[in-house]
Write an enzyme that holds these catalytic residues in place. Structure first.
Site, mmCIF file in Angstrom:
data_model
loop_
_atom_site.group_PDB
_atom_site.id
_atom_site.type_symbol
_atom_site.label_atom_id
_atom_site.label_comp_id
_atom_site.label_asym_id
_atom_site.label_seq_id
_atom_site.Cartn_x
_atom_site.Cartn_y
_atom_site.Cartn_z
ATOM 1 N N ASP A 82 47.930 80.060 19.024
ATOM 2 C CA ASP A 82 48.665 81.327 18.592
ATOM 3 C C ASP A 82 49.212 82.464 19.551
ATOM 4 O O ASP A 82 49.439 83.297 19.481
ATOM 5 C CB ASP A 82 47.484 82.014 17.662
ATOM 6 C CG ASP A 82 46.390 82.524 18.230
ATOM 7 O OD1 ASP A 82 46.517 82.341 19.619
ATOM 8 O OD2 ASP A 82 45.316 83.069 17.695
ATOM 9 N N HIS A 122 47.533 83.256 22.303
ATOM 10 C CA HIS A 122 46.482 84.294 22.813
ATOM 11 C C HIS A 122 46.191 83.576 24.302
ATOM 12 O O HIS A 122 46.382 82.574 24.676
ATOM 13 C CB HIS A 122 45.119 84.311 22.149
ATOM 14 C CG HIS A 122 44.474 82.821 22.114
ATOM 15 N ND1 HIS A 122 43.535 82.626 21.012
ATOM 16 C CD2 HIS A 122 44.036 81.890 22.986
ATOM 17 C CE1 HIS A 122 43.029 81.584 21.129
ATOM 18 N NE2 HIS A 122 43.279 81.224 22.446
#
Ligand code: PGA
Length: 274
Positions: free
Chosen positions: A141, A143
């Site tokens: 995602d 991060h």
């Protein structure tokens, strides 16, 4: 930003380990001037740690004058738990090299005052003069550390609630049982990593390809916190072929002109493409 595209995860491991050893050695660390290294956990950097241990055993690099700060740790997971990042780092790296344990810093997610733990961490990083090199990985995602989508791009070390995506991804380390994965973690902020003089991000596998595309080809956006590094003056992303699957052919072609041997042999600031 530079993107170095190598053939396989094995090559990413070997190249990044050689690069870290080179940066430590060329800084000639001593008791008066330590080399300050930021470190990740997870599956991606494991190969690099193995190669660094090999280089250390061959006498090619010493960690005697290296200070480390890990990027994150789960909240409320005992340090002795096999999936705590304390355990991971000692088991996979620190116990095999000559680092002085007093120079190892890992956030403690078991203390009662998590806020002070985080602000003390920031103070220690500042006192020692900031990071010479921060090594990171990314989540699918996008991060960086546990700075989940929507994190402030100027954030500092703090408590973060983990997304379901991250907990699902990490369930593989907890008997594939998401209920065992902690819900919170302590993590350095995006701003903490952005302050490093140099950042190296390792990305392998097709499951990271969309995140790499967001990091490289789209704009800076807090929903893909890794994209903040477009604004960092000295970031090198090292990936394998599979991680490039979502990039445009012309992007891949452009960055393939980066010569891995030249990058290892030249001054890290002498960018070929930046
Ligand atoms: P991984 O984790 O290396 O295990 O894929 C990276 C991350 O989530 O930051």
């Amino acid at each position: 930003m530079k993107l170095l595209i190598l053939d396989s995860p094995d090559e990413v491991a070997s190249w990044s380990a050689k690069y870290v050893a080179k940066r430590i050695n060329e800084s000639k660390p001593s008791r008066d001037r330590y080399f300050v290294l930021g470190l990740p956990t997870g599956g991606t950097p494991l190969g690099m740690y193995r190669k660094l241990i090999e280089l250390h055993k061959k006498g090619k690099v010493s960690f005697q004058y290296v200070v480390t700060f890990n990027m994150d740790e789960y909240v409320n997971l005992p340090k002795t738990h096999s999936q705590s990042y304390h355990y991971f780092m000692y088991d996979n790296f620190f116990k095999h090299i000559d680092i002085d344990p007093k120079n190892v810093h890992i956030l403690d997610g078991t203390v009662s005052d998590l806020k002070s733990e985080c602000s003390d961490y920031e103070k220690k990083i500042k006192q020692i003069g900031g990071f010479d090199l921060f090594i990171g990985g990314i989540g699918a995602d996008g991060h960086i550390a546990f700075n989940e989508p929507g994190s402030s791009l100027v954030s500092r070390t703090r408590v973060k609630t983990l997304t379901d995506d991250t907990r699902e991804a990490n369930a593989r380390f907890f008997d594939n049982d998401i209920s065992q994965v902690p819900r919170e973690a302590l993590t350095v902020g995006v701003g903490t990593v952005m302050d490093a003089r140099e950042v190296m991000i390792l990305i392998t596998g097709s499951h990271k390809a969309f995140a790499l595309y967001k990091a490289i080809e789209e704009g800076v956006n807090h929903m893909w916190t890794i994209s903040a590094f477009q604004l960092h003056p000295n970031t090198l992303m090292v990936c394998d072929e599979d991680a490039t699957l979502e990039l445009k052919v012309k992007t891949v072609k452009y960055f393939k002109n980066l010569n891995p041997h030249e990058l290892i042999n030249s001054d890290s600031n002498a960018s070929i493409k930046s």
